[in-house]
Every structure is written in C-alpha cells, then in structure tokens.
Motif scaffolding. Structure first.
Motif, short mmCIF file in Angstrom:
data_model
loop_
_atom_site.label_atom_id
_atom_site.label_comp_id
_atom_site.label_asym_id
_atom_site.label_seq_id
_atom_site.Cartn_x
_atom_site.Cartn_y
_atom_site.Cartn_z
N MET A 190 -11.98 -4.17 6.14
CA MET A 190 -10.59 -4.53 6.20
C MET A 190 -9.92 -4.11 4.89
N HIS A 191 -8.85 -3.37 4.99
CA HIS A 191 -8.12 -2.89 3.82
C HIS A 191 -7.13 -3.95 3.38
N LEU A 192 -7.25 -4.40 2.14
CA LEU A 192 -6.36 -5.41 1.58
C LEU A 192 -5.83 -4.93 0.24
N THR A 193 -4.65 -5.42 -0.11
CA THR A 193 -4.11 -5.22 -1.45
C THR A 193 -4.16 -6.57 -2.14
N LEU A 194 -4.83 -6.61 -3.28
CA LEU A 194 -4.94 -7.84 -4.06
C LEU A 194 -4.17 -7.64 -5.35
N GLU A 195 -3.33 -8.63 -5.68
CA GLU A 195 -2.55 -8.57 -6.91
C GLU A 195 -2.87 -9.80 -7.75
N PHE A 196 -3.05 -9.59 -9.04
CA PHE A 196 -3.39 -10.67 -9.97
C PHE A 196 -2.34 -10.72 -11.06
N GLY A 197 -1.84 -11.93 -11.38
CA GLY A 197 -0.82 -12.05 -12.41
C GLY A 197 -0.97 -13.34 -13.20
N GLY A 198 -0.12 -13.51 -14.17
CA GLY A 198 -0.13 -14.72 -15.00
C GLY A 198 -1.34 -14.82 -15.90
N GLY A 199 -1.98 -13.69 -16.17
CA GLY A 199 -3.17 -13.68 -17.02
C GLY A 199 -4.47 -13.54 -16.27
N LEU A 200 -4.47 -13.74 -14.95
CA LEU A 200 -5.71 -13.61 -14.18
C LEU A 200 -6.26 -12.19 -14.22
N GLU A 201 -5.37 -11.20 -14.38
CA GLU A 201 -5.83 -9.81 -14.44
C GLU A 201 -6.76 -9.57 -15.62
N LEU A 202 -6.68 -10.41 -16.64
CA LEU A 202 -7.53 -10.25 -17.82
C LEU A 202 -8.99 -10.61 -17.54
N LEU A 203 -9.23 -11.31 -16.43
CA LEU A 203 -10.60 -11.68 -16.05
C LEU A 203 -11.31 -10.54 -15.32
N LEU A 204 -10.56 -9.51 -14.92
CA LEU A 204 -11.11 -8.41 -14.15
C LEU A 204 -11.62 -7.31 -15.07
N GLU A 205 -12.52 -6.50 -14.56
CA GLU A 205 -13.18 -5.48 -15.39
C GLU A 205 -12.18 -4.54 -16.07
N LYS A 206 -11.21 -4.06 -15.33
CA LYS A 206 -10.27 -3.09 -15.90
C LYS A 206 -8.92 -3.71 -16.24
N SER A 207 -8.79 -5.02 -16.13
CA SER A 207 -7.53 -5.71 -16.38
C SER A 207 -6.37 -5.09 -15.61
N THR A 208 -6.66 -4.62 -14.40
CA THR A 208 -5.65 -4.01 -13.54
C THR A 208 -5.04 -5.07 -12.64
N LYS A 209 -3.72 -5.06 -12.52
CA LYS A 209 -3.04 -6.09 -11.73
C LYS A 209 -3.17 -5.88 -10.22
N VAL A 210 -3.17 -4.63 -9.76
CA VAL A 210 -3.18 -4.35 -8.32
C VAL A 210 -4.49 -3.64 -7.95
N HIS A 211 -5.13 -4.16 -6.91
CA HIS A 211 -6.40 -3.58 -6.43
C HIS A 211 -6.29 -3.36 -4.93
N LYS A 212 -6.57 -2.15 -4.50
CA LYS A 212 -6.67 -1.83 -3.07
C LYS A 212 -8.15 -1.85 -2.74
N VAL A 213 -8.56 -2.76 -1.86
CA VAL A 213 -9.99 -2.98 -1.62
C VAL A 213 -10.30 -2.99 -0.13
N ASP A 214 -11.56 -2.78 0.18
CA ASP A 214 -12.10 -2.94 1.54
C ASP A 214 -13.03 -4.14 1.50
N VAL A 215 -12.69 -5.16 2.28
CA VAL A 215 -13.46 -6.41 2.27
C VAL A 215 -14.03 -6.64 3.66
N PRO A 216 -15.36 -6.74 3.78
CA PRO A 216 -15.95 -7.02 5.09
C PRO A 216 -15.88 -8.52 5.39
N PRO A 217 -15.88 -8.89 6.68
CA PRO A 217 -15.98 -10.32 7.01
C PRO A 217 -17.30 -10.88 6.49
#
Length: 100
Positions: free
Chosen positions: A1-28
């Motif tokens: 399933m193709h999803l767009t995930l967005e992180f803000g308010g400082g949560l992006e700093l917890l991610l590997e690349k500190s990127t706010k927007v991630h386009k991902v494929d998530v299986p059930p």
C-alpha cells in the motif's frame, strides 16, 4: 500500500534522514486484510524511527501530545488504532510538545 507519511513539530528529527515527508509502501500486518493505523505505527517504529522511539510511541499507540491526521482528519474520528488505511492516504504526525 502506497502511503505518504509526514512528520512535524520535531518528530522528523527522530528519523534517519530527518526528512519531513516519506513516500512508503506498507504491507498489511499479519492477519490483517487492510493496513490499519496500529500496523502502520509498528511499521514506522521498525523502519523509520532511528532514535528515541519513546518520543513517538507509547505502548501500541503514539505518545500523548502527538497529533495524528489521516487525510487531514483527526485519526480519532477515523477509528484511532483500528482506522483502516487506503492506498495513497496521507498520514501526518505532529508533535505538540515543545520545550520552552
């Protein structure tokens, strides 16, 4: 399933690349026909969060103070952890907790 995930308010700093927007494929998750928010949170914790997961996740859910929107709608109105996700949904996580 193709999803767009967005992180803000400082949560992006917890991610590997500190990127706010991630386009991902998530299986059930196992036993699920459709992906749910509970499964997505588990996937995010395993695949995107690289440091201090306790700042994002508490138990099976997000920490208090993290606003979650599914297609611009509060996730609690969509079913919370049981909300079923559709292909191309946009899920936004915003921390409302700030130092001061």
């Amino acid at each position: 399933m193709h999803l767009t995930l967005e992180f803000g308010g400082g949560l992006e700093l917890l991610l590997e690349k500190s990127t706010k927007v991630h386009k991902v494929d998530v299986p059930p998750m196992d036993g699920e026909v459709k992906a749910t928010m509970k499964g997505l949170l588990s996937w995010v914790k395993s695949n995107l969060i690289k440091e201090r997961p306790e700042m994002f996740i508490k138990g099976d859910s997000v920490r208090p103070g993290v606003l979650v929107l599914i297609n611009d709608c509060d996730w609690e109105l969509c079913g919370g952890l049981d909300a079923e996700l559709e292909d191309k949904d946009v899920v936004v996580f915003i921390s409302t907790l700030h130092g001061g």
